[in-house]
Enzyme design. Structure first.
Site, mmCIF file in Angstrom:
data_model
loop_
_atom_site.group_PDB
_atom_site.id
_atom_site.type_symbol
_atom_site.label_atom_id
_atom_site.label_comp_id
_atom_site.label_asym_id
_atom_site.label_seq_id
_atom_site.Cartn_x
_atom_site.Cartn_y
_atom_site.Cartn_z
ATOM 1 N N SER A 65 9.318 -12.745 1.846
ATOM 2 C CA SER A 65 9.775 -11.459 1.301
ATOM 3 C C SER A 65 11.100 -11.063 1.940
ATOM 4 C CB SER A 65 8.738 -10.365 1.577
ATOM 5 O OG SER A 65 7.518 -10.623 0.917
ATOM 6 N N ALA A 159 8.761 -10.767 -3.722
ATOM 7 C CA ALA A 159 8.875 -10.112 -2.419
ATOM 8 C C ALA A 159 7.969 -8.894 -2.406
ATOM 9 C CB ALA A 159 10.318 -9.680 -2.173
ATOM 10 N N LYS A 160 7.183 -8.761 -1.355
ATOM 11 C CA LYS A 160 6.386 -7.546 -1.198
ATOM 12 C C LYS A 160 7.297 -6.542 -0.496
ATOM 13 C CE LYS A 160 1.759 -6.111 0.292
ATOM 14 N NZ LYS A 160 1.280 -5.463 -0.924
ATOM 15 N N ALA A 161 8.171 -5.926 -1.306
ATOM 16 C CA ALA A 161 9.216 -5.039 -0.786
ATOM 17 C C ALA A 161 8.807 -3.587 -0.963
ATOM 18 C CB ALA A 161 10.529 -5.307 -1.506
ATOM 19 N N TYR A 165 7.416 -0.497 -4.678
ATOM 20 C CA TYR A 165 6.175 0.253 -4.831
ATOM 21 C C TYR A 165 6.339 1.623 -5.469
ATOM 22 C CZ TYR A 165 3.306 -3.459 -3.303
ATOM 23 O OH TYR A 165 2.648 -4.663 -3.282
#
Ligand code: PPE
Length: 311
Positions: A65, A159-161, A165
Site C-alpha cells: 500500500s 492500496a489500503k489507503a 475510505y
C-alpha cells in the site's frame, strides 16, 4: 458503534507511548489529504496463547500500500511484526484488533507529499463483532450503494489507503441512514465490488462465487482465506464479475473481512436471500475455529509471539 475502548499503550515511531499521549499536530499532511495507509488485523486467544491471524500477510500488504503511494516506510515487515507484538504484549489483552497506520507527517503543507516525514503507529484495542452478534448469527440487511467504488485510475484501490475510505464512509452512512446495516458498492462498470469494509461472496447452485480481482476491490486477506478453506472443504470457487441481480437471486450471500469475520447477509435491497445457509454456516464455523486455534487444518495462518530468546 461503541466508542473505542482505550488501552494502555500505543506504538509510535519506534516507542511505546501512553494512549493519551499518542497525538499528532493539526498540520499533519495525512490529516489534510488522507495520505496514509493502514491495516486491520485481529489477535485471538488460543490454547497456545495469543495468536495473530496472518500477521505477515497484513504487514506485507501495508508495504505494498505504501509503495503505491510512493511512500517509503521506515520499517521492514519484520520490524513492524515485532512492533505489533510489542504493543499487544504491553496492553495485555488476549484478544484484540490491531491497527497499524503510516502517514505523511508534519513538515510541508501543499499536496505534494515527498518532503514530509513518514510516521508509523500501531494501536491495539478490544473490538467485538463488527456487525453485531445478532448479525453474525441471523444475517444482516444490506443495500447497494449509490456511491461507486473508487476505480483503479482514480486511486489505486489495491492500496489500503486512508483517503479511499471517504468512499466507504459515504456508502455505509447512506445505508445506515436508510435503515440497513451495511452497503455494497458497485464498480464503474456496474459489477459488484465490495462492502464498505468487507469482501462479498455468493452461493448459487452449490458453487461459491466472489468478484475477481479486476473489480476494484481490496485484495482481502479474509477473501483469500475463505477461498482456500472453501476449496479445501470440497466446494467449487469461481472468481468472476458479478452483478447486483446475482445477489438478489442467490441461494446465500455473505461478507468477509478481518473485522466482520464471516457475516451472513439475509436481505439485499429488500430481496430476501434467506437466513444463513449451510455453506455460509460451514465456512463461518471453519473460519472461527481456525482463528481461535480450534482447528489444526489451517493452523499455518496463526502466528504466535516470538519467544524472548528469539527477540
Ligand atoms: N474490502 C474493504 C473495502 C475493506 O475495508 C476490508 C477490510 C476488506 C474488504 C476485507 O479485507 P481483509 O481484512 O484483508 O479481509 N476492512 C477493515 C477495516 C474496517 C474498518 O471499519 O476500519 C477490516 O476488516 O479490518
Amino acid at each position: 458503534m461503541d466508542p473505542v475502548q482505550e488501552t494502555s499503550k500505543i506504538w509510535m515511531n519506534g516507542e511505546l507511548v501512553d494512549w493519551a499521549d499518542a497525538t499528532i499536530h493539526v498540520g499533519t499532511h495525512g490529516l489534510h489529504y488522507g495520505s496514509g495507509v493502514f491495516e486491520g488485523i485481529r489477535a485471538y486467544d488460543t490454547d497456545r496463547g495469543t495468536a495473530i491471524f496472518r500477521l505477515t500477510e497484513h504487514m506485507d500488504r501495508l508495504q505494498r500500500s505504501a509503495k503505491l503511494l510512493y511512500m517509503e516506510l521506515p520499517y521492514s515487515t519484520e520490524e513492524l511484526k515485532a512492533a505489533a507484538w510489542e504493543v499487544v504484549g504491553a496492553n495485555g489483552l488476549p484478544e484484540c484488533y490491531i491497527r497499524p497506520i503510516a502517514y505523511f507527517g508534519y513538515g510541508q503543507l501543499g499536496v505534494a507529499a515527498q518532503g514530509n516525514p513518514v510516521d508509523v503507529a500501531i494501536m491495539s484495542w478490544p473490538w467485538g463483532t463488527y456487525l453485531g452478534e445478532e448479525g453474525m448469527r441471523d444475517g444482516i440487511r444490506v443495500k447497494i450503494s449509490s456511491w461507486q467504488r473508487v476505480g483503479p485510475n482514480v486511486i489505486p484501490h489495491v492500496a489500503k489507503a486512508t483517503g479511499v475510505y471517504i468512499n466507504s464512509m459515504l456508502a455505509v452512512g447512506e445505508a445506515t441512514r436508510a435503515g440497513y446495516q451495511e452497503a455494497i458498492l458497485l464498480t464503474a462498470e456496474g459489477t459488484i465490488a465490495d462492502g464498505s469494509g468487507e469482501s462479498i461472496f455468493v452461493v448459487k447452485d452449490g458453487v461459491v462465487y466472489t468478484p475477481d480481482l479486476s473489480a476494484s476491490i481490496l485484495v482481502g486477506i479474509t477473501r483469500d482465506t475463505i477461498i482456500q478453506v472453501a476449496q479445501d472443504l470440497g466446494h467449487r470457487v469461481v472468481e468472476k464479475p458479478l452483478i447486483r441481480t446475482d445477489l438478489y437471486l442467490a441461494d446465500e450471500v455473505f461478507m468477509v473481512g478481518t473485522a466482520a469475520e464471516v457475516t451472513p447477509i439475509r436481505e439485499v435491497d429488500d430481496h430476501v436471500v434467506g437466513p444463513p445457509g449451510p455453506v455460509t454456516q460451514e465456512l463461518q464455523q471453519a473460519y472461527l475455529d481456525t482463528v481461535h486455534g480450534r482447528s489444526e487444518r489451517w493452523a499455518q495462518w496463526l502466528e504466535y509471539a516470538p519467544s524472548r530468546t528469539e527477540a
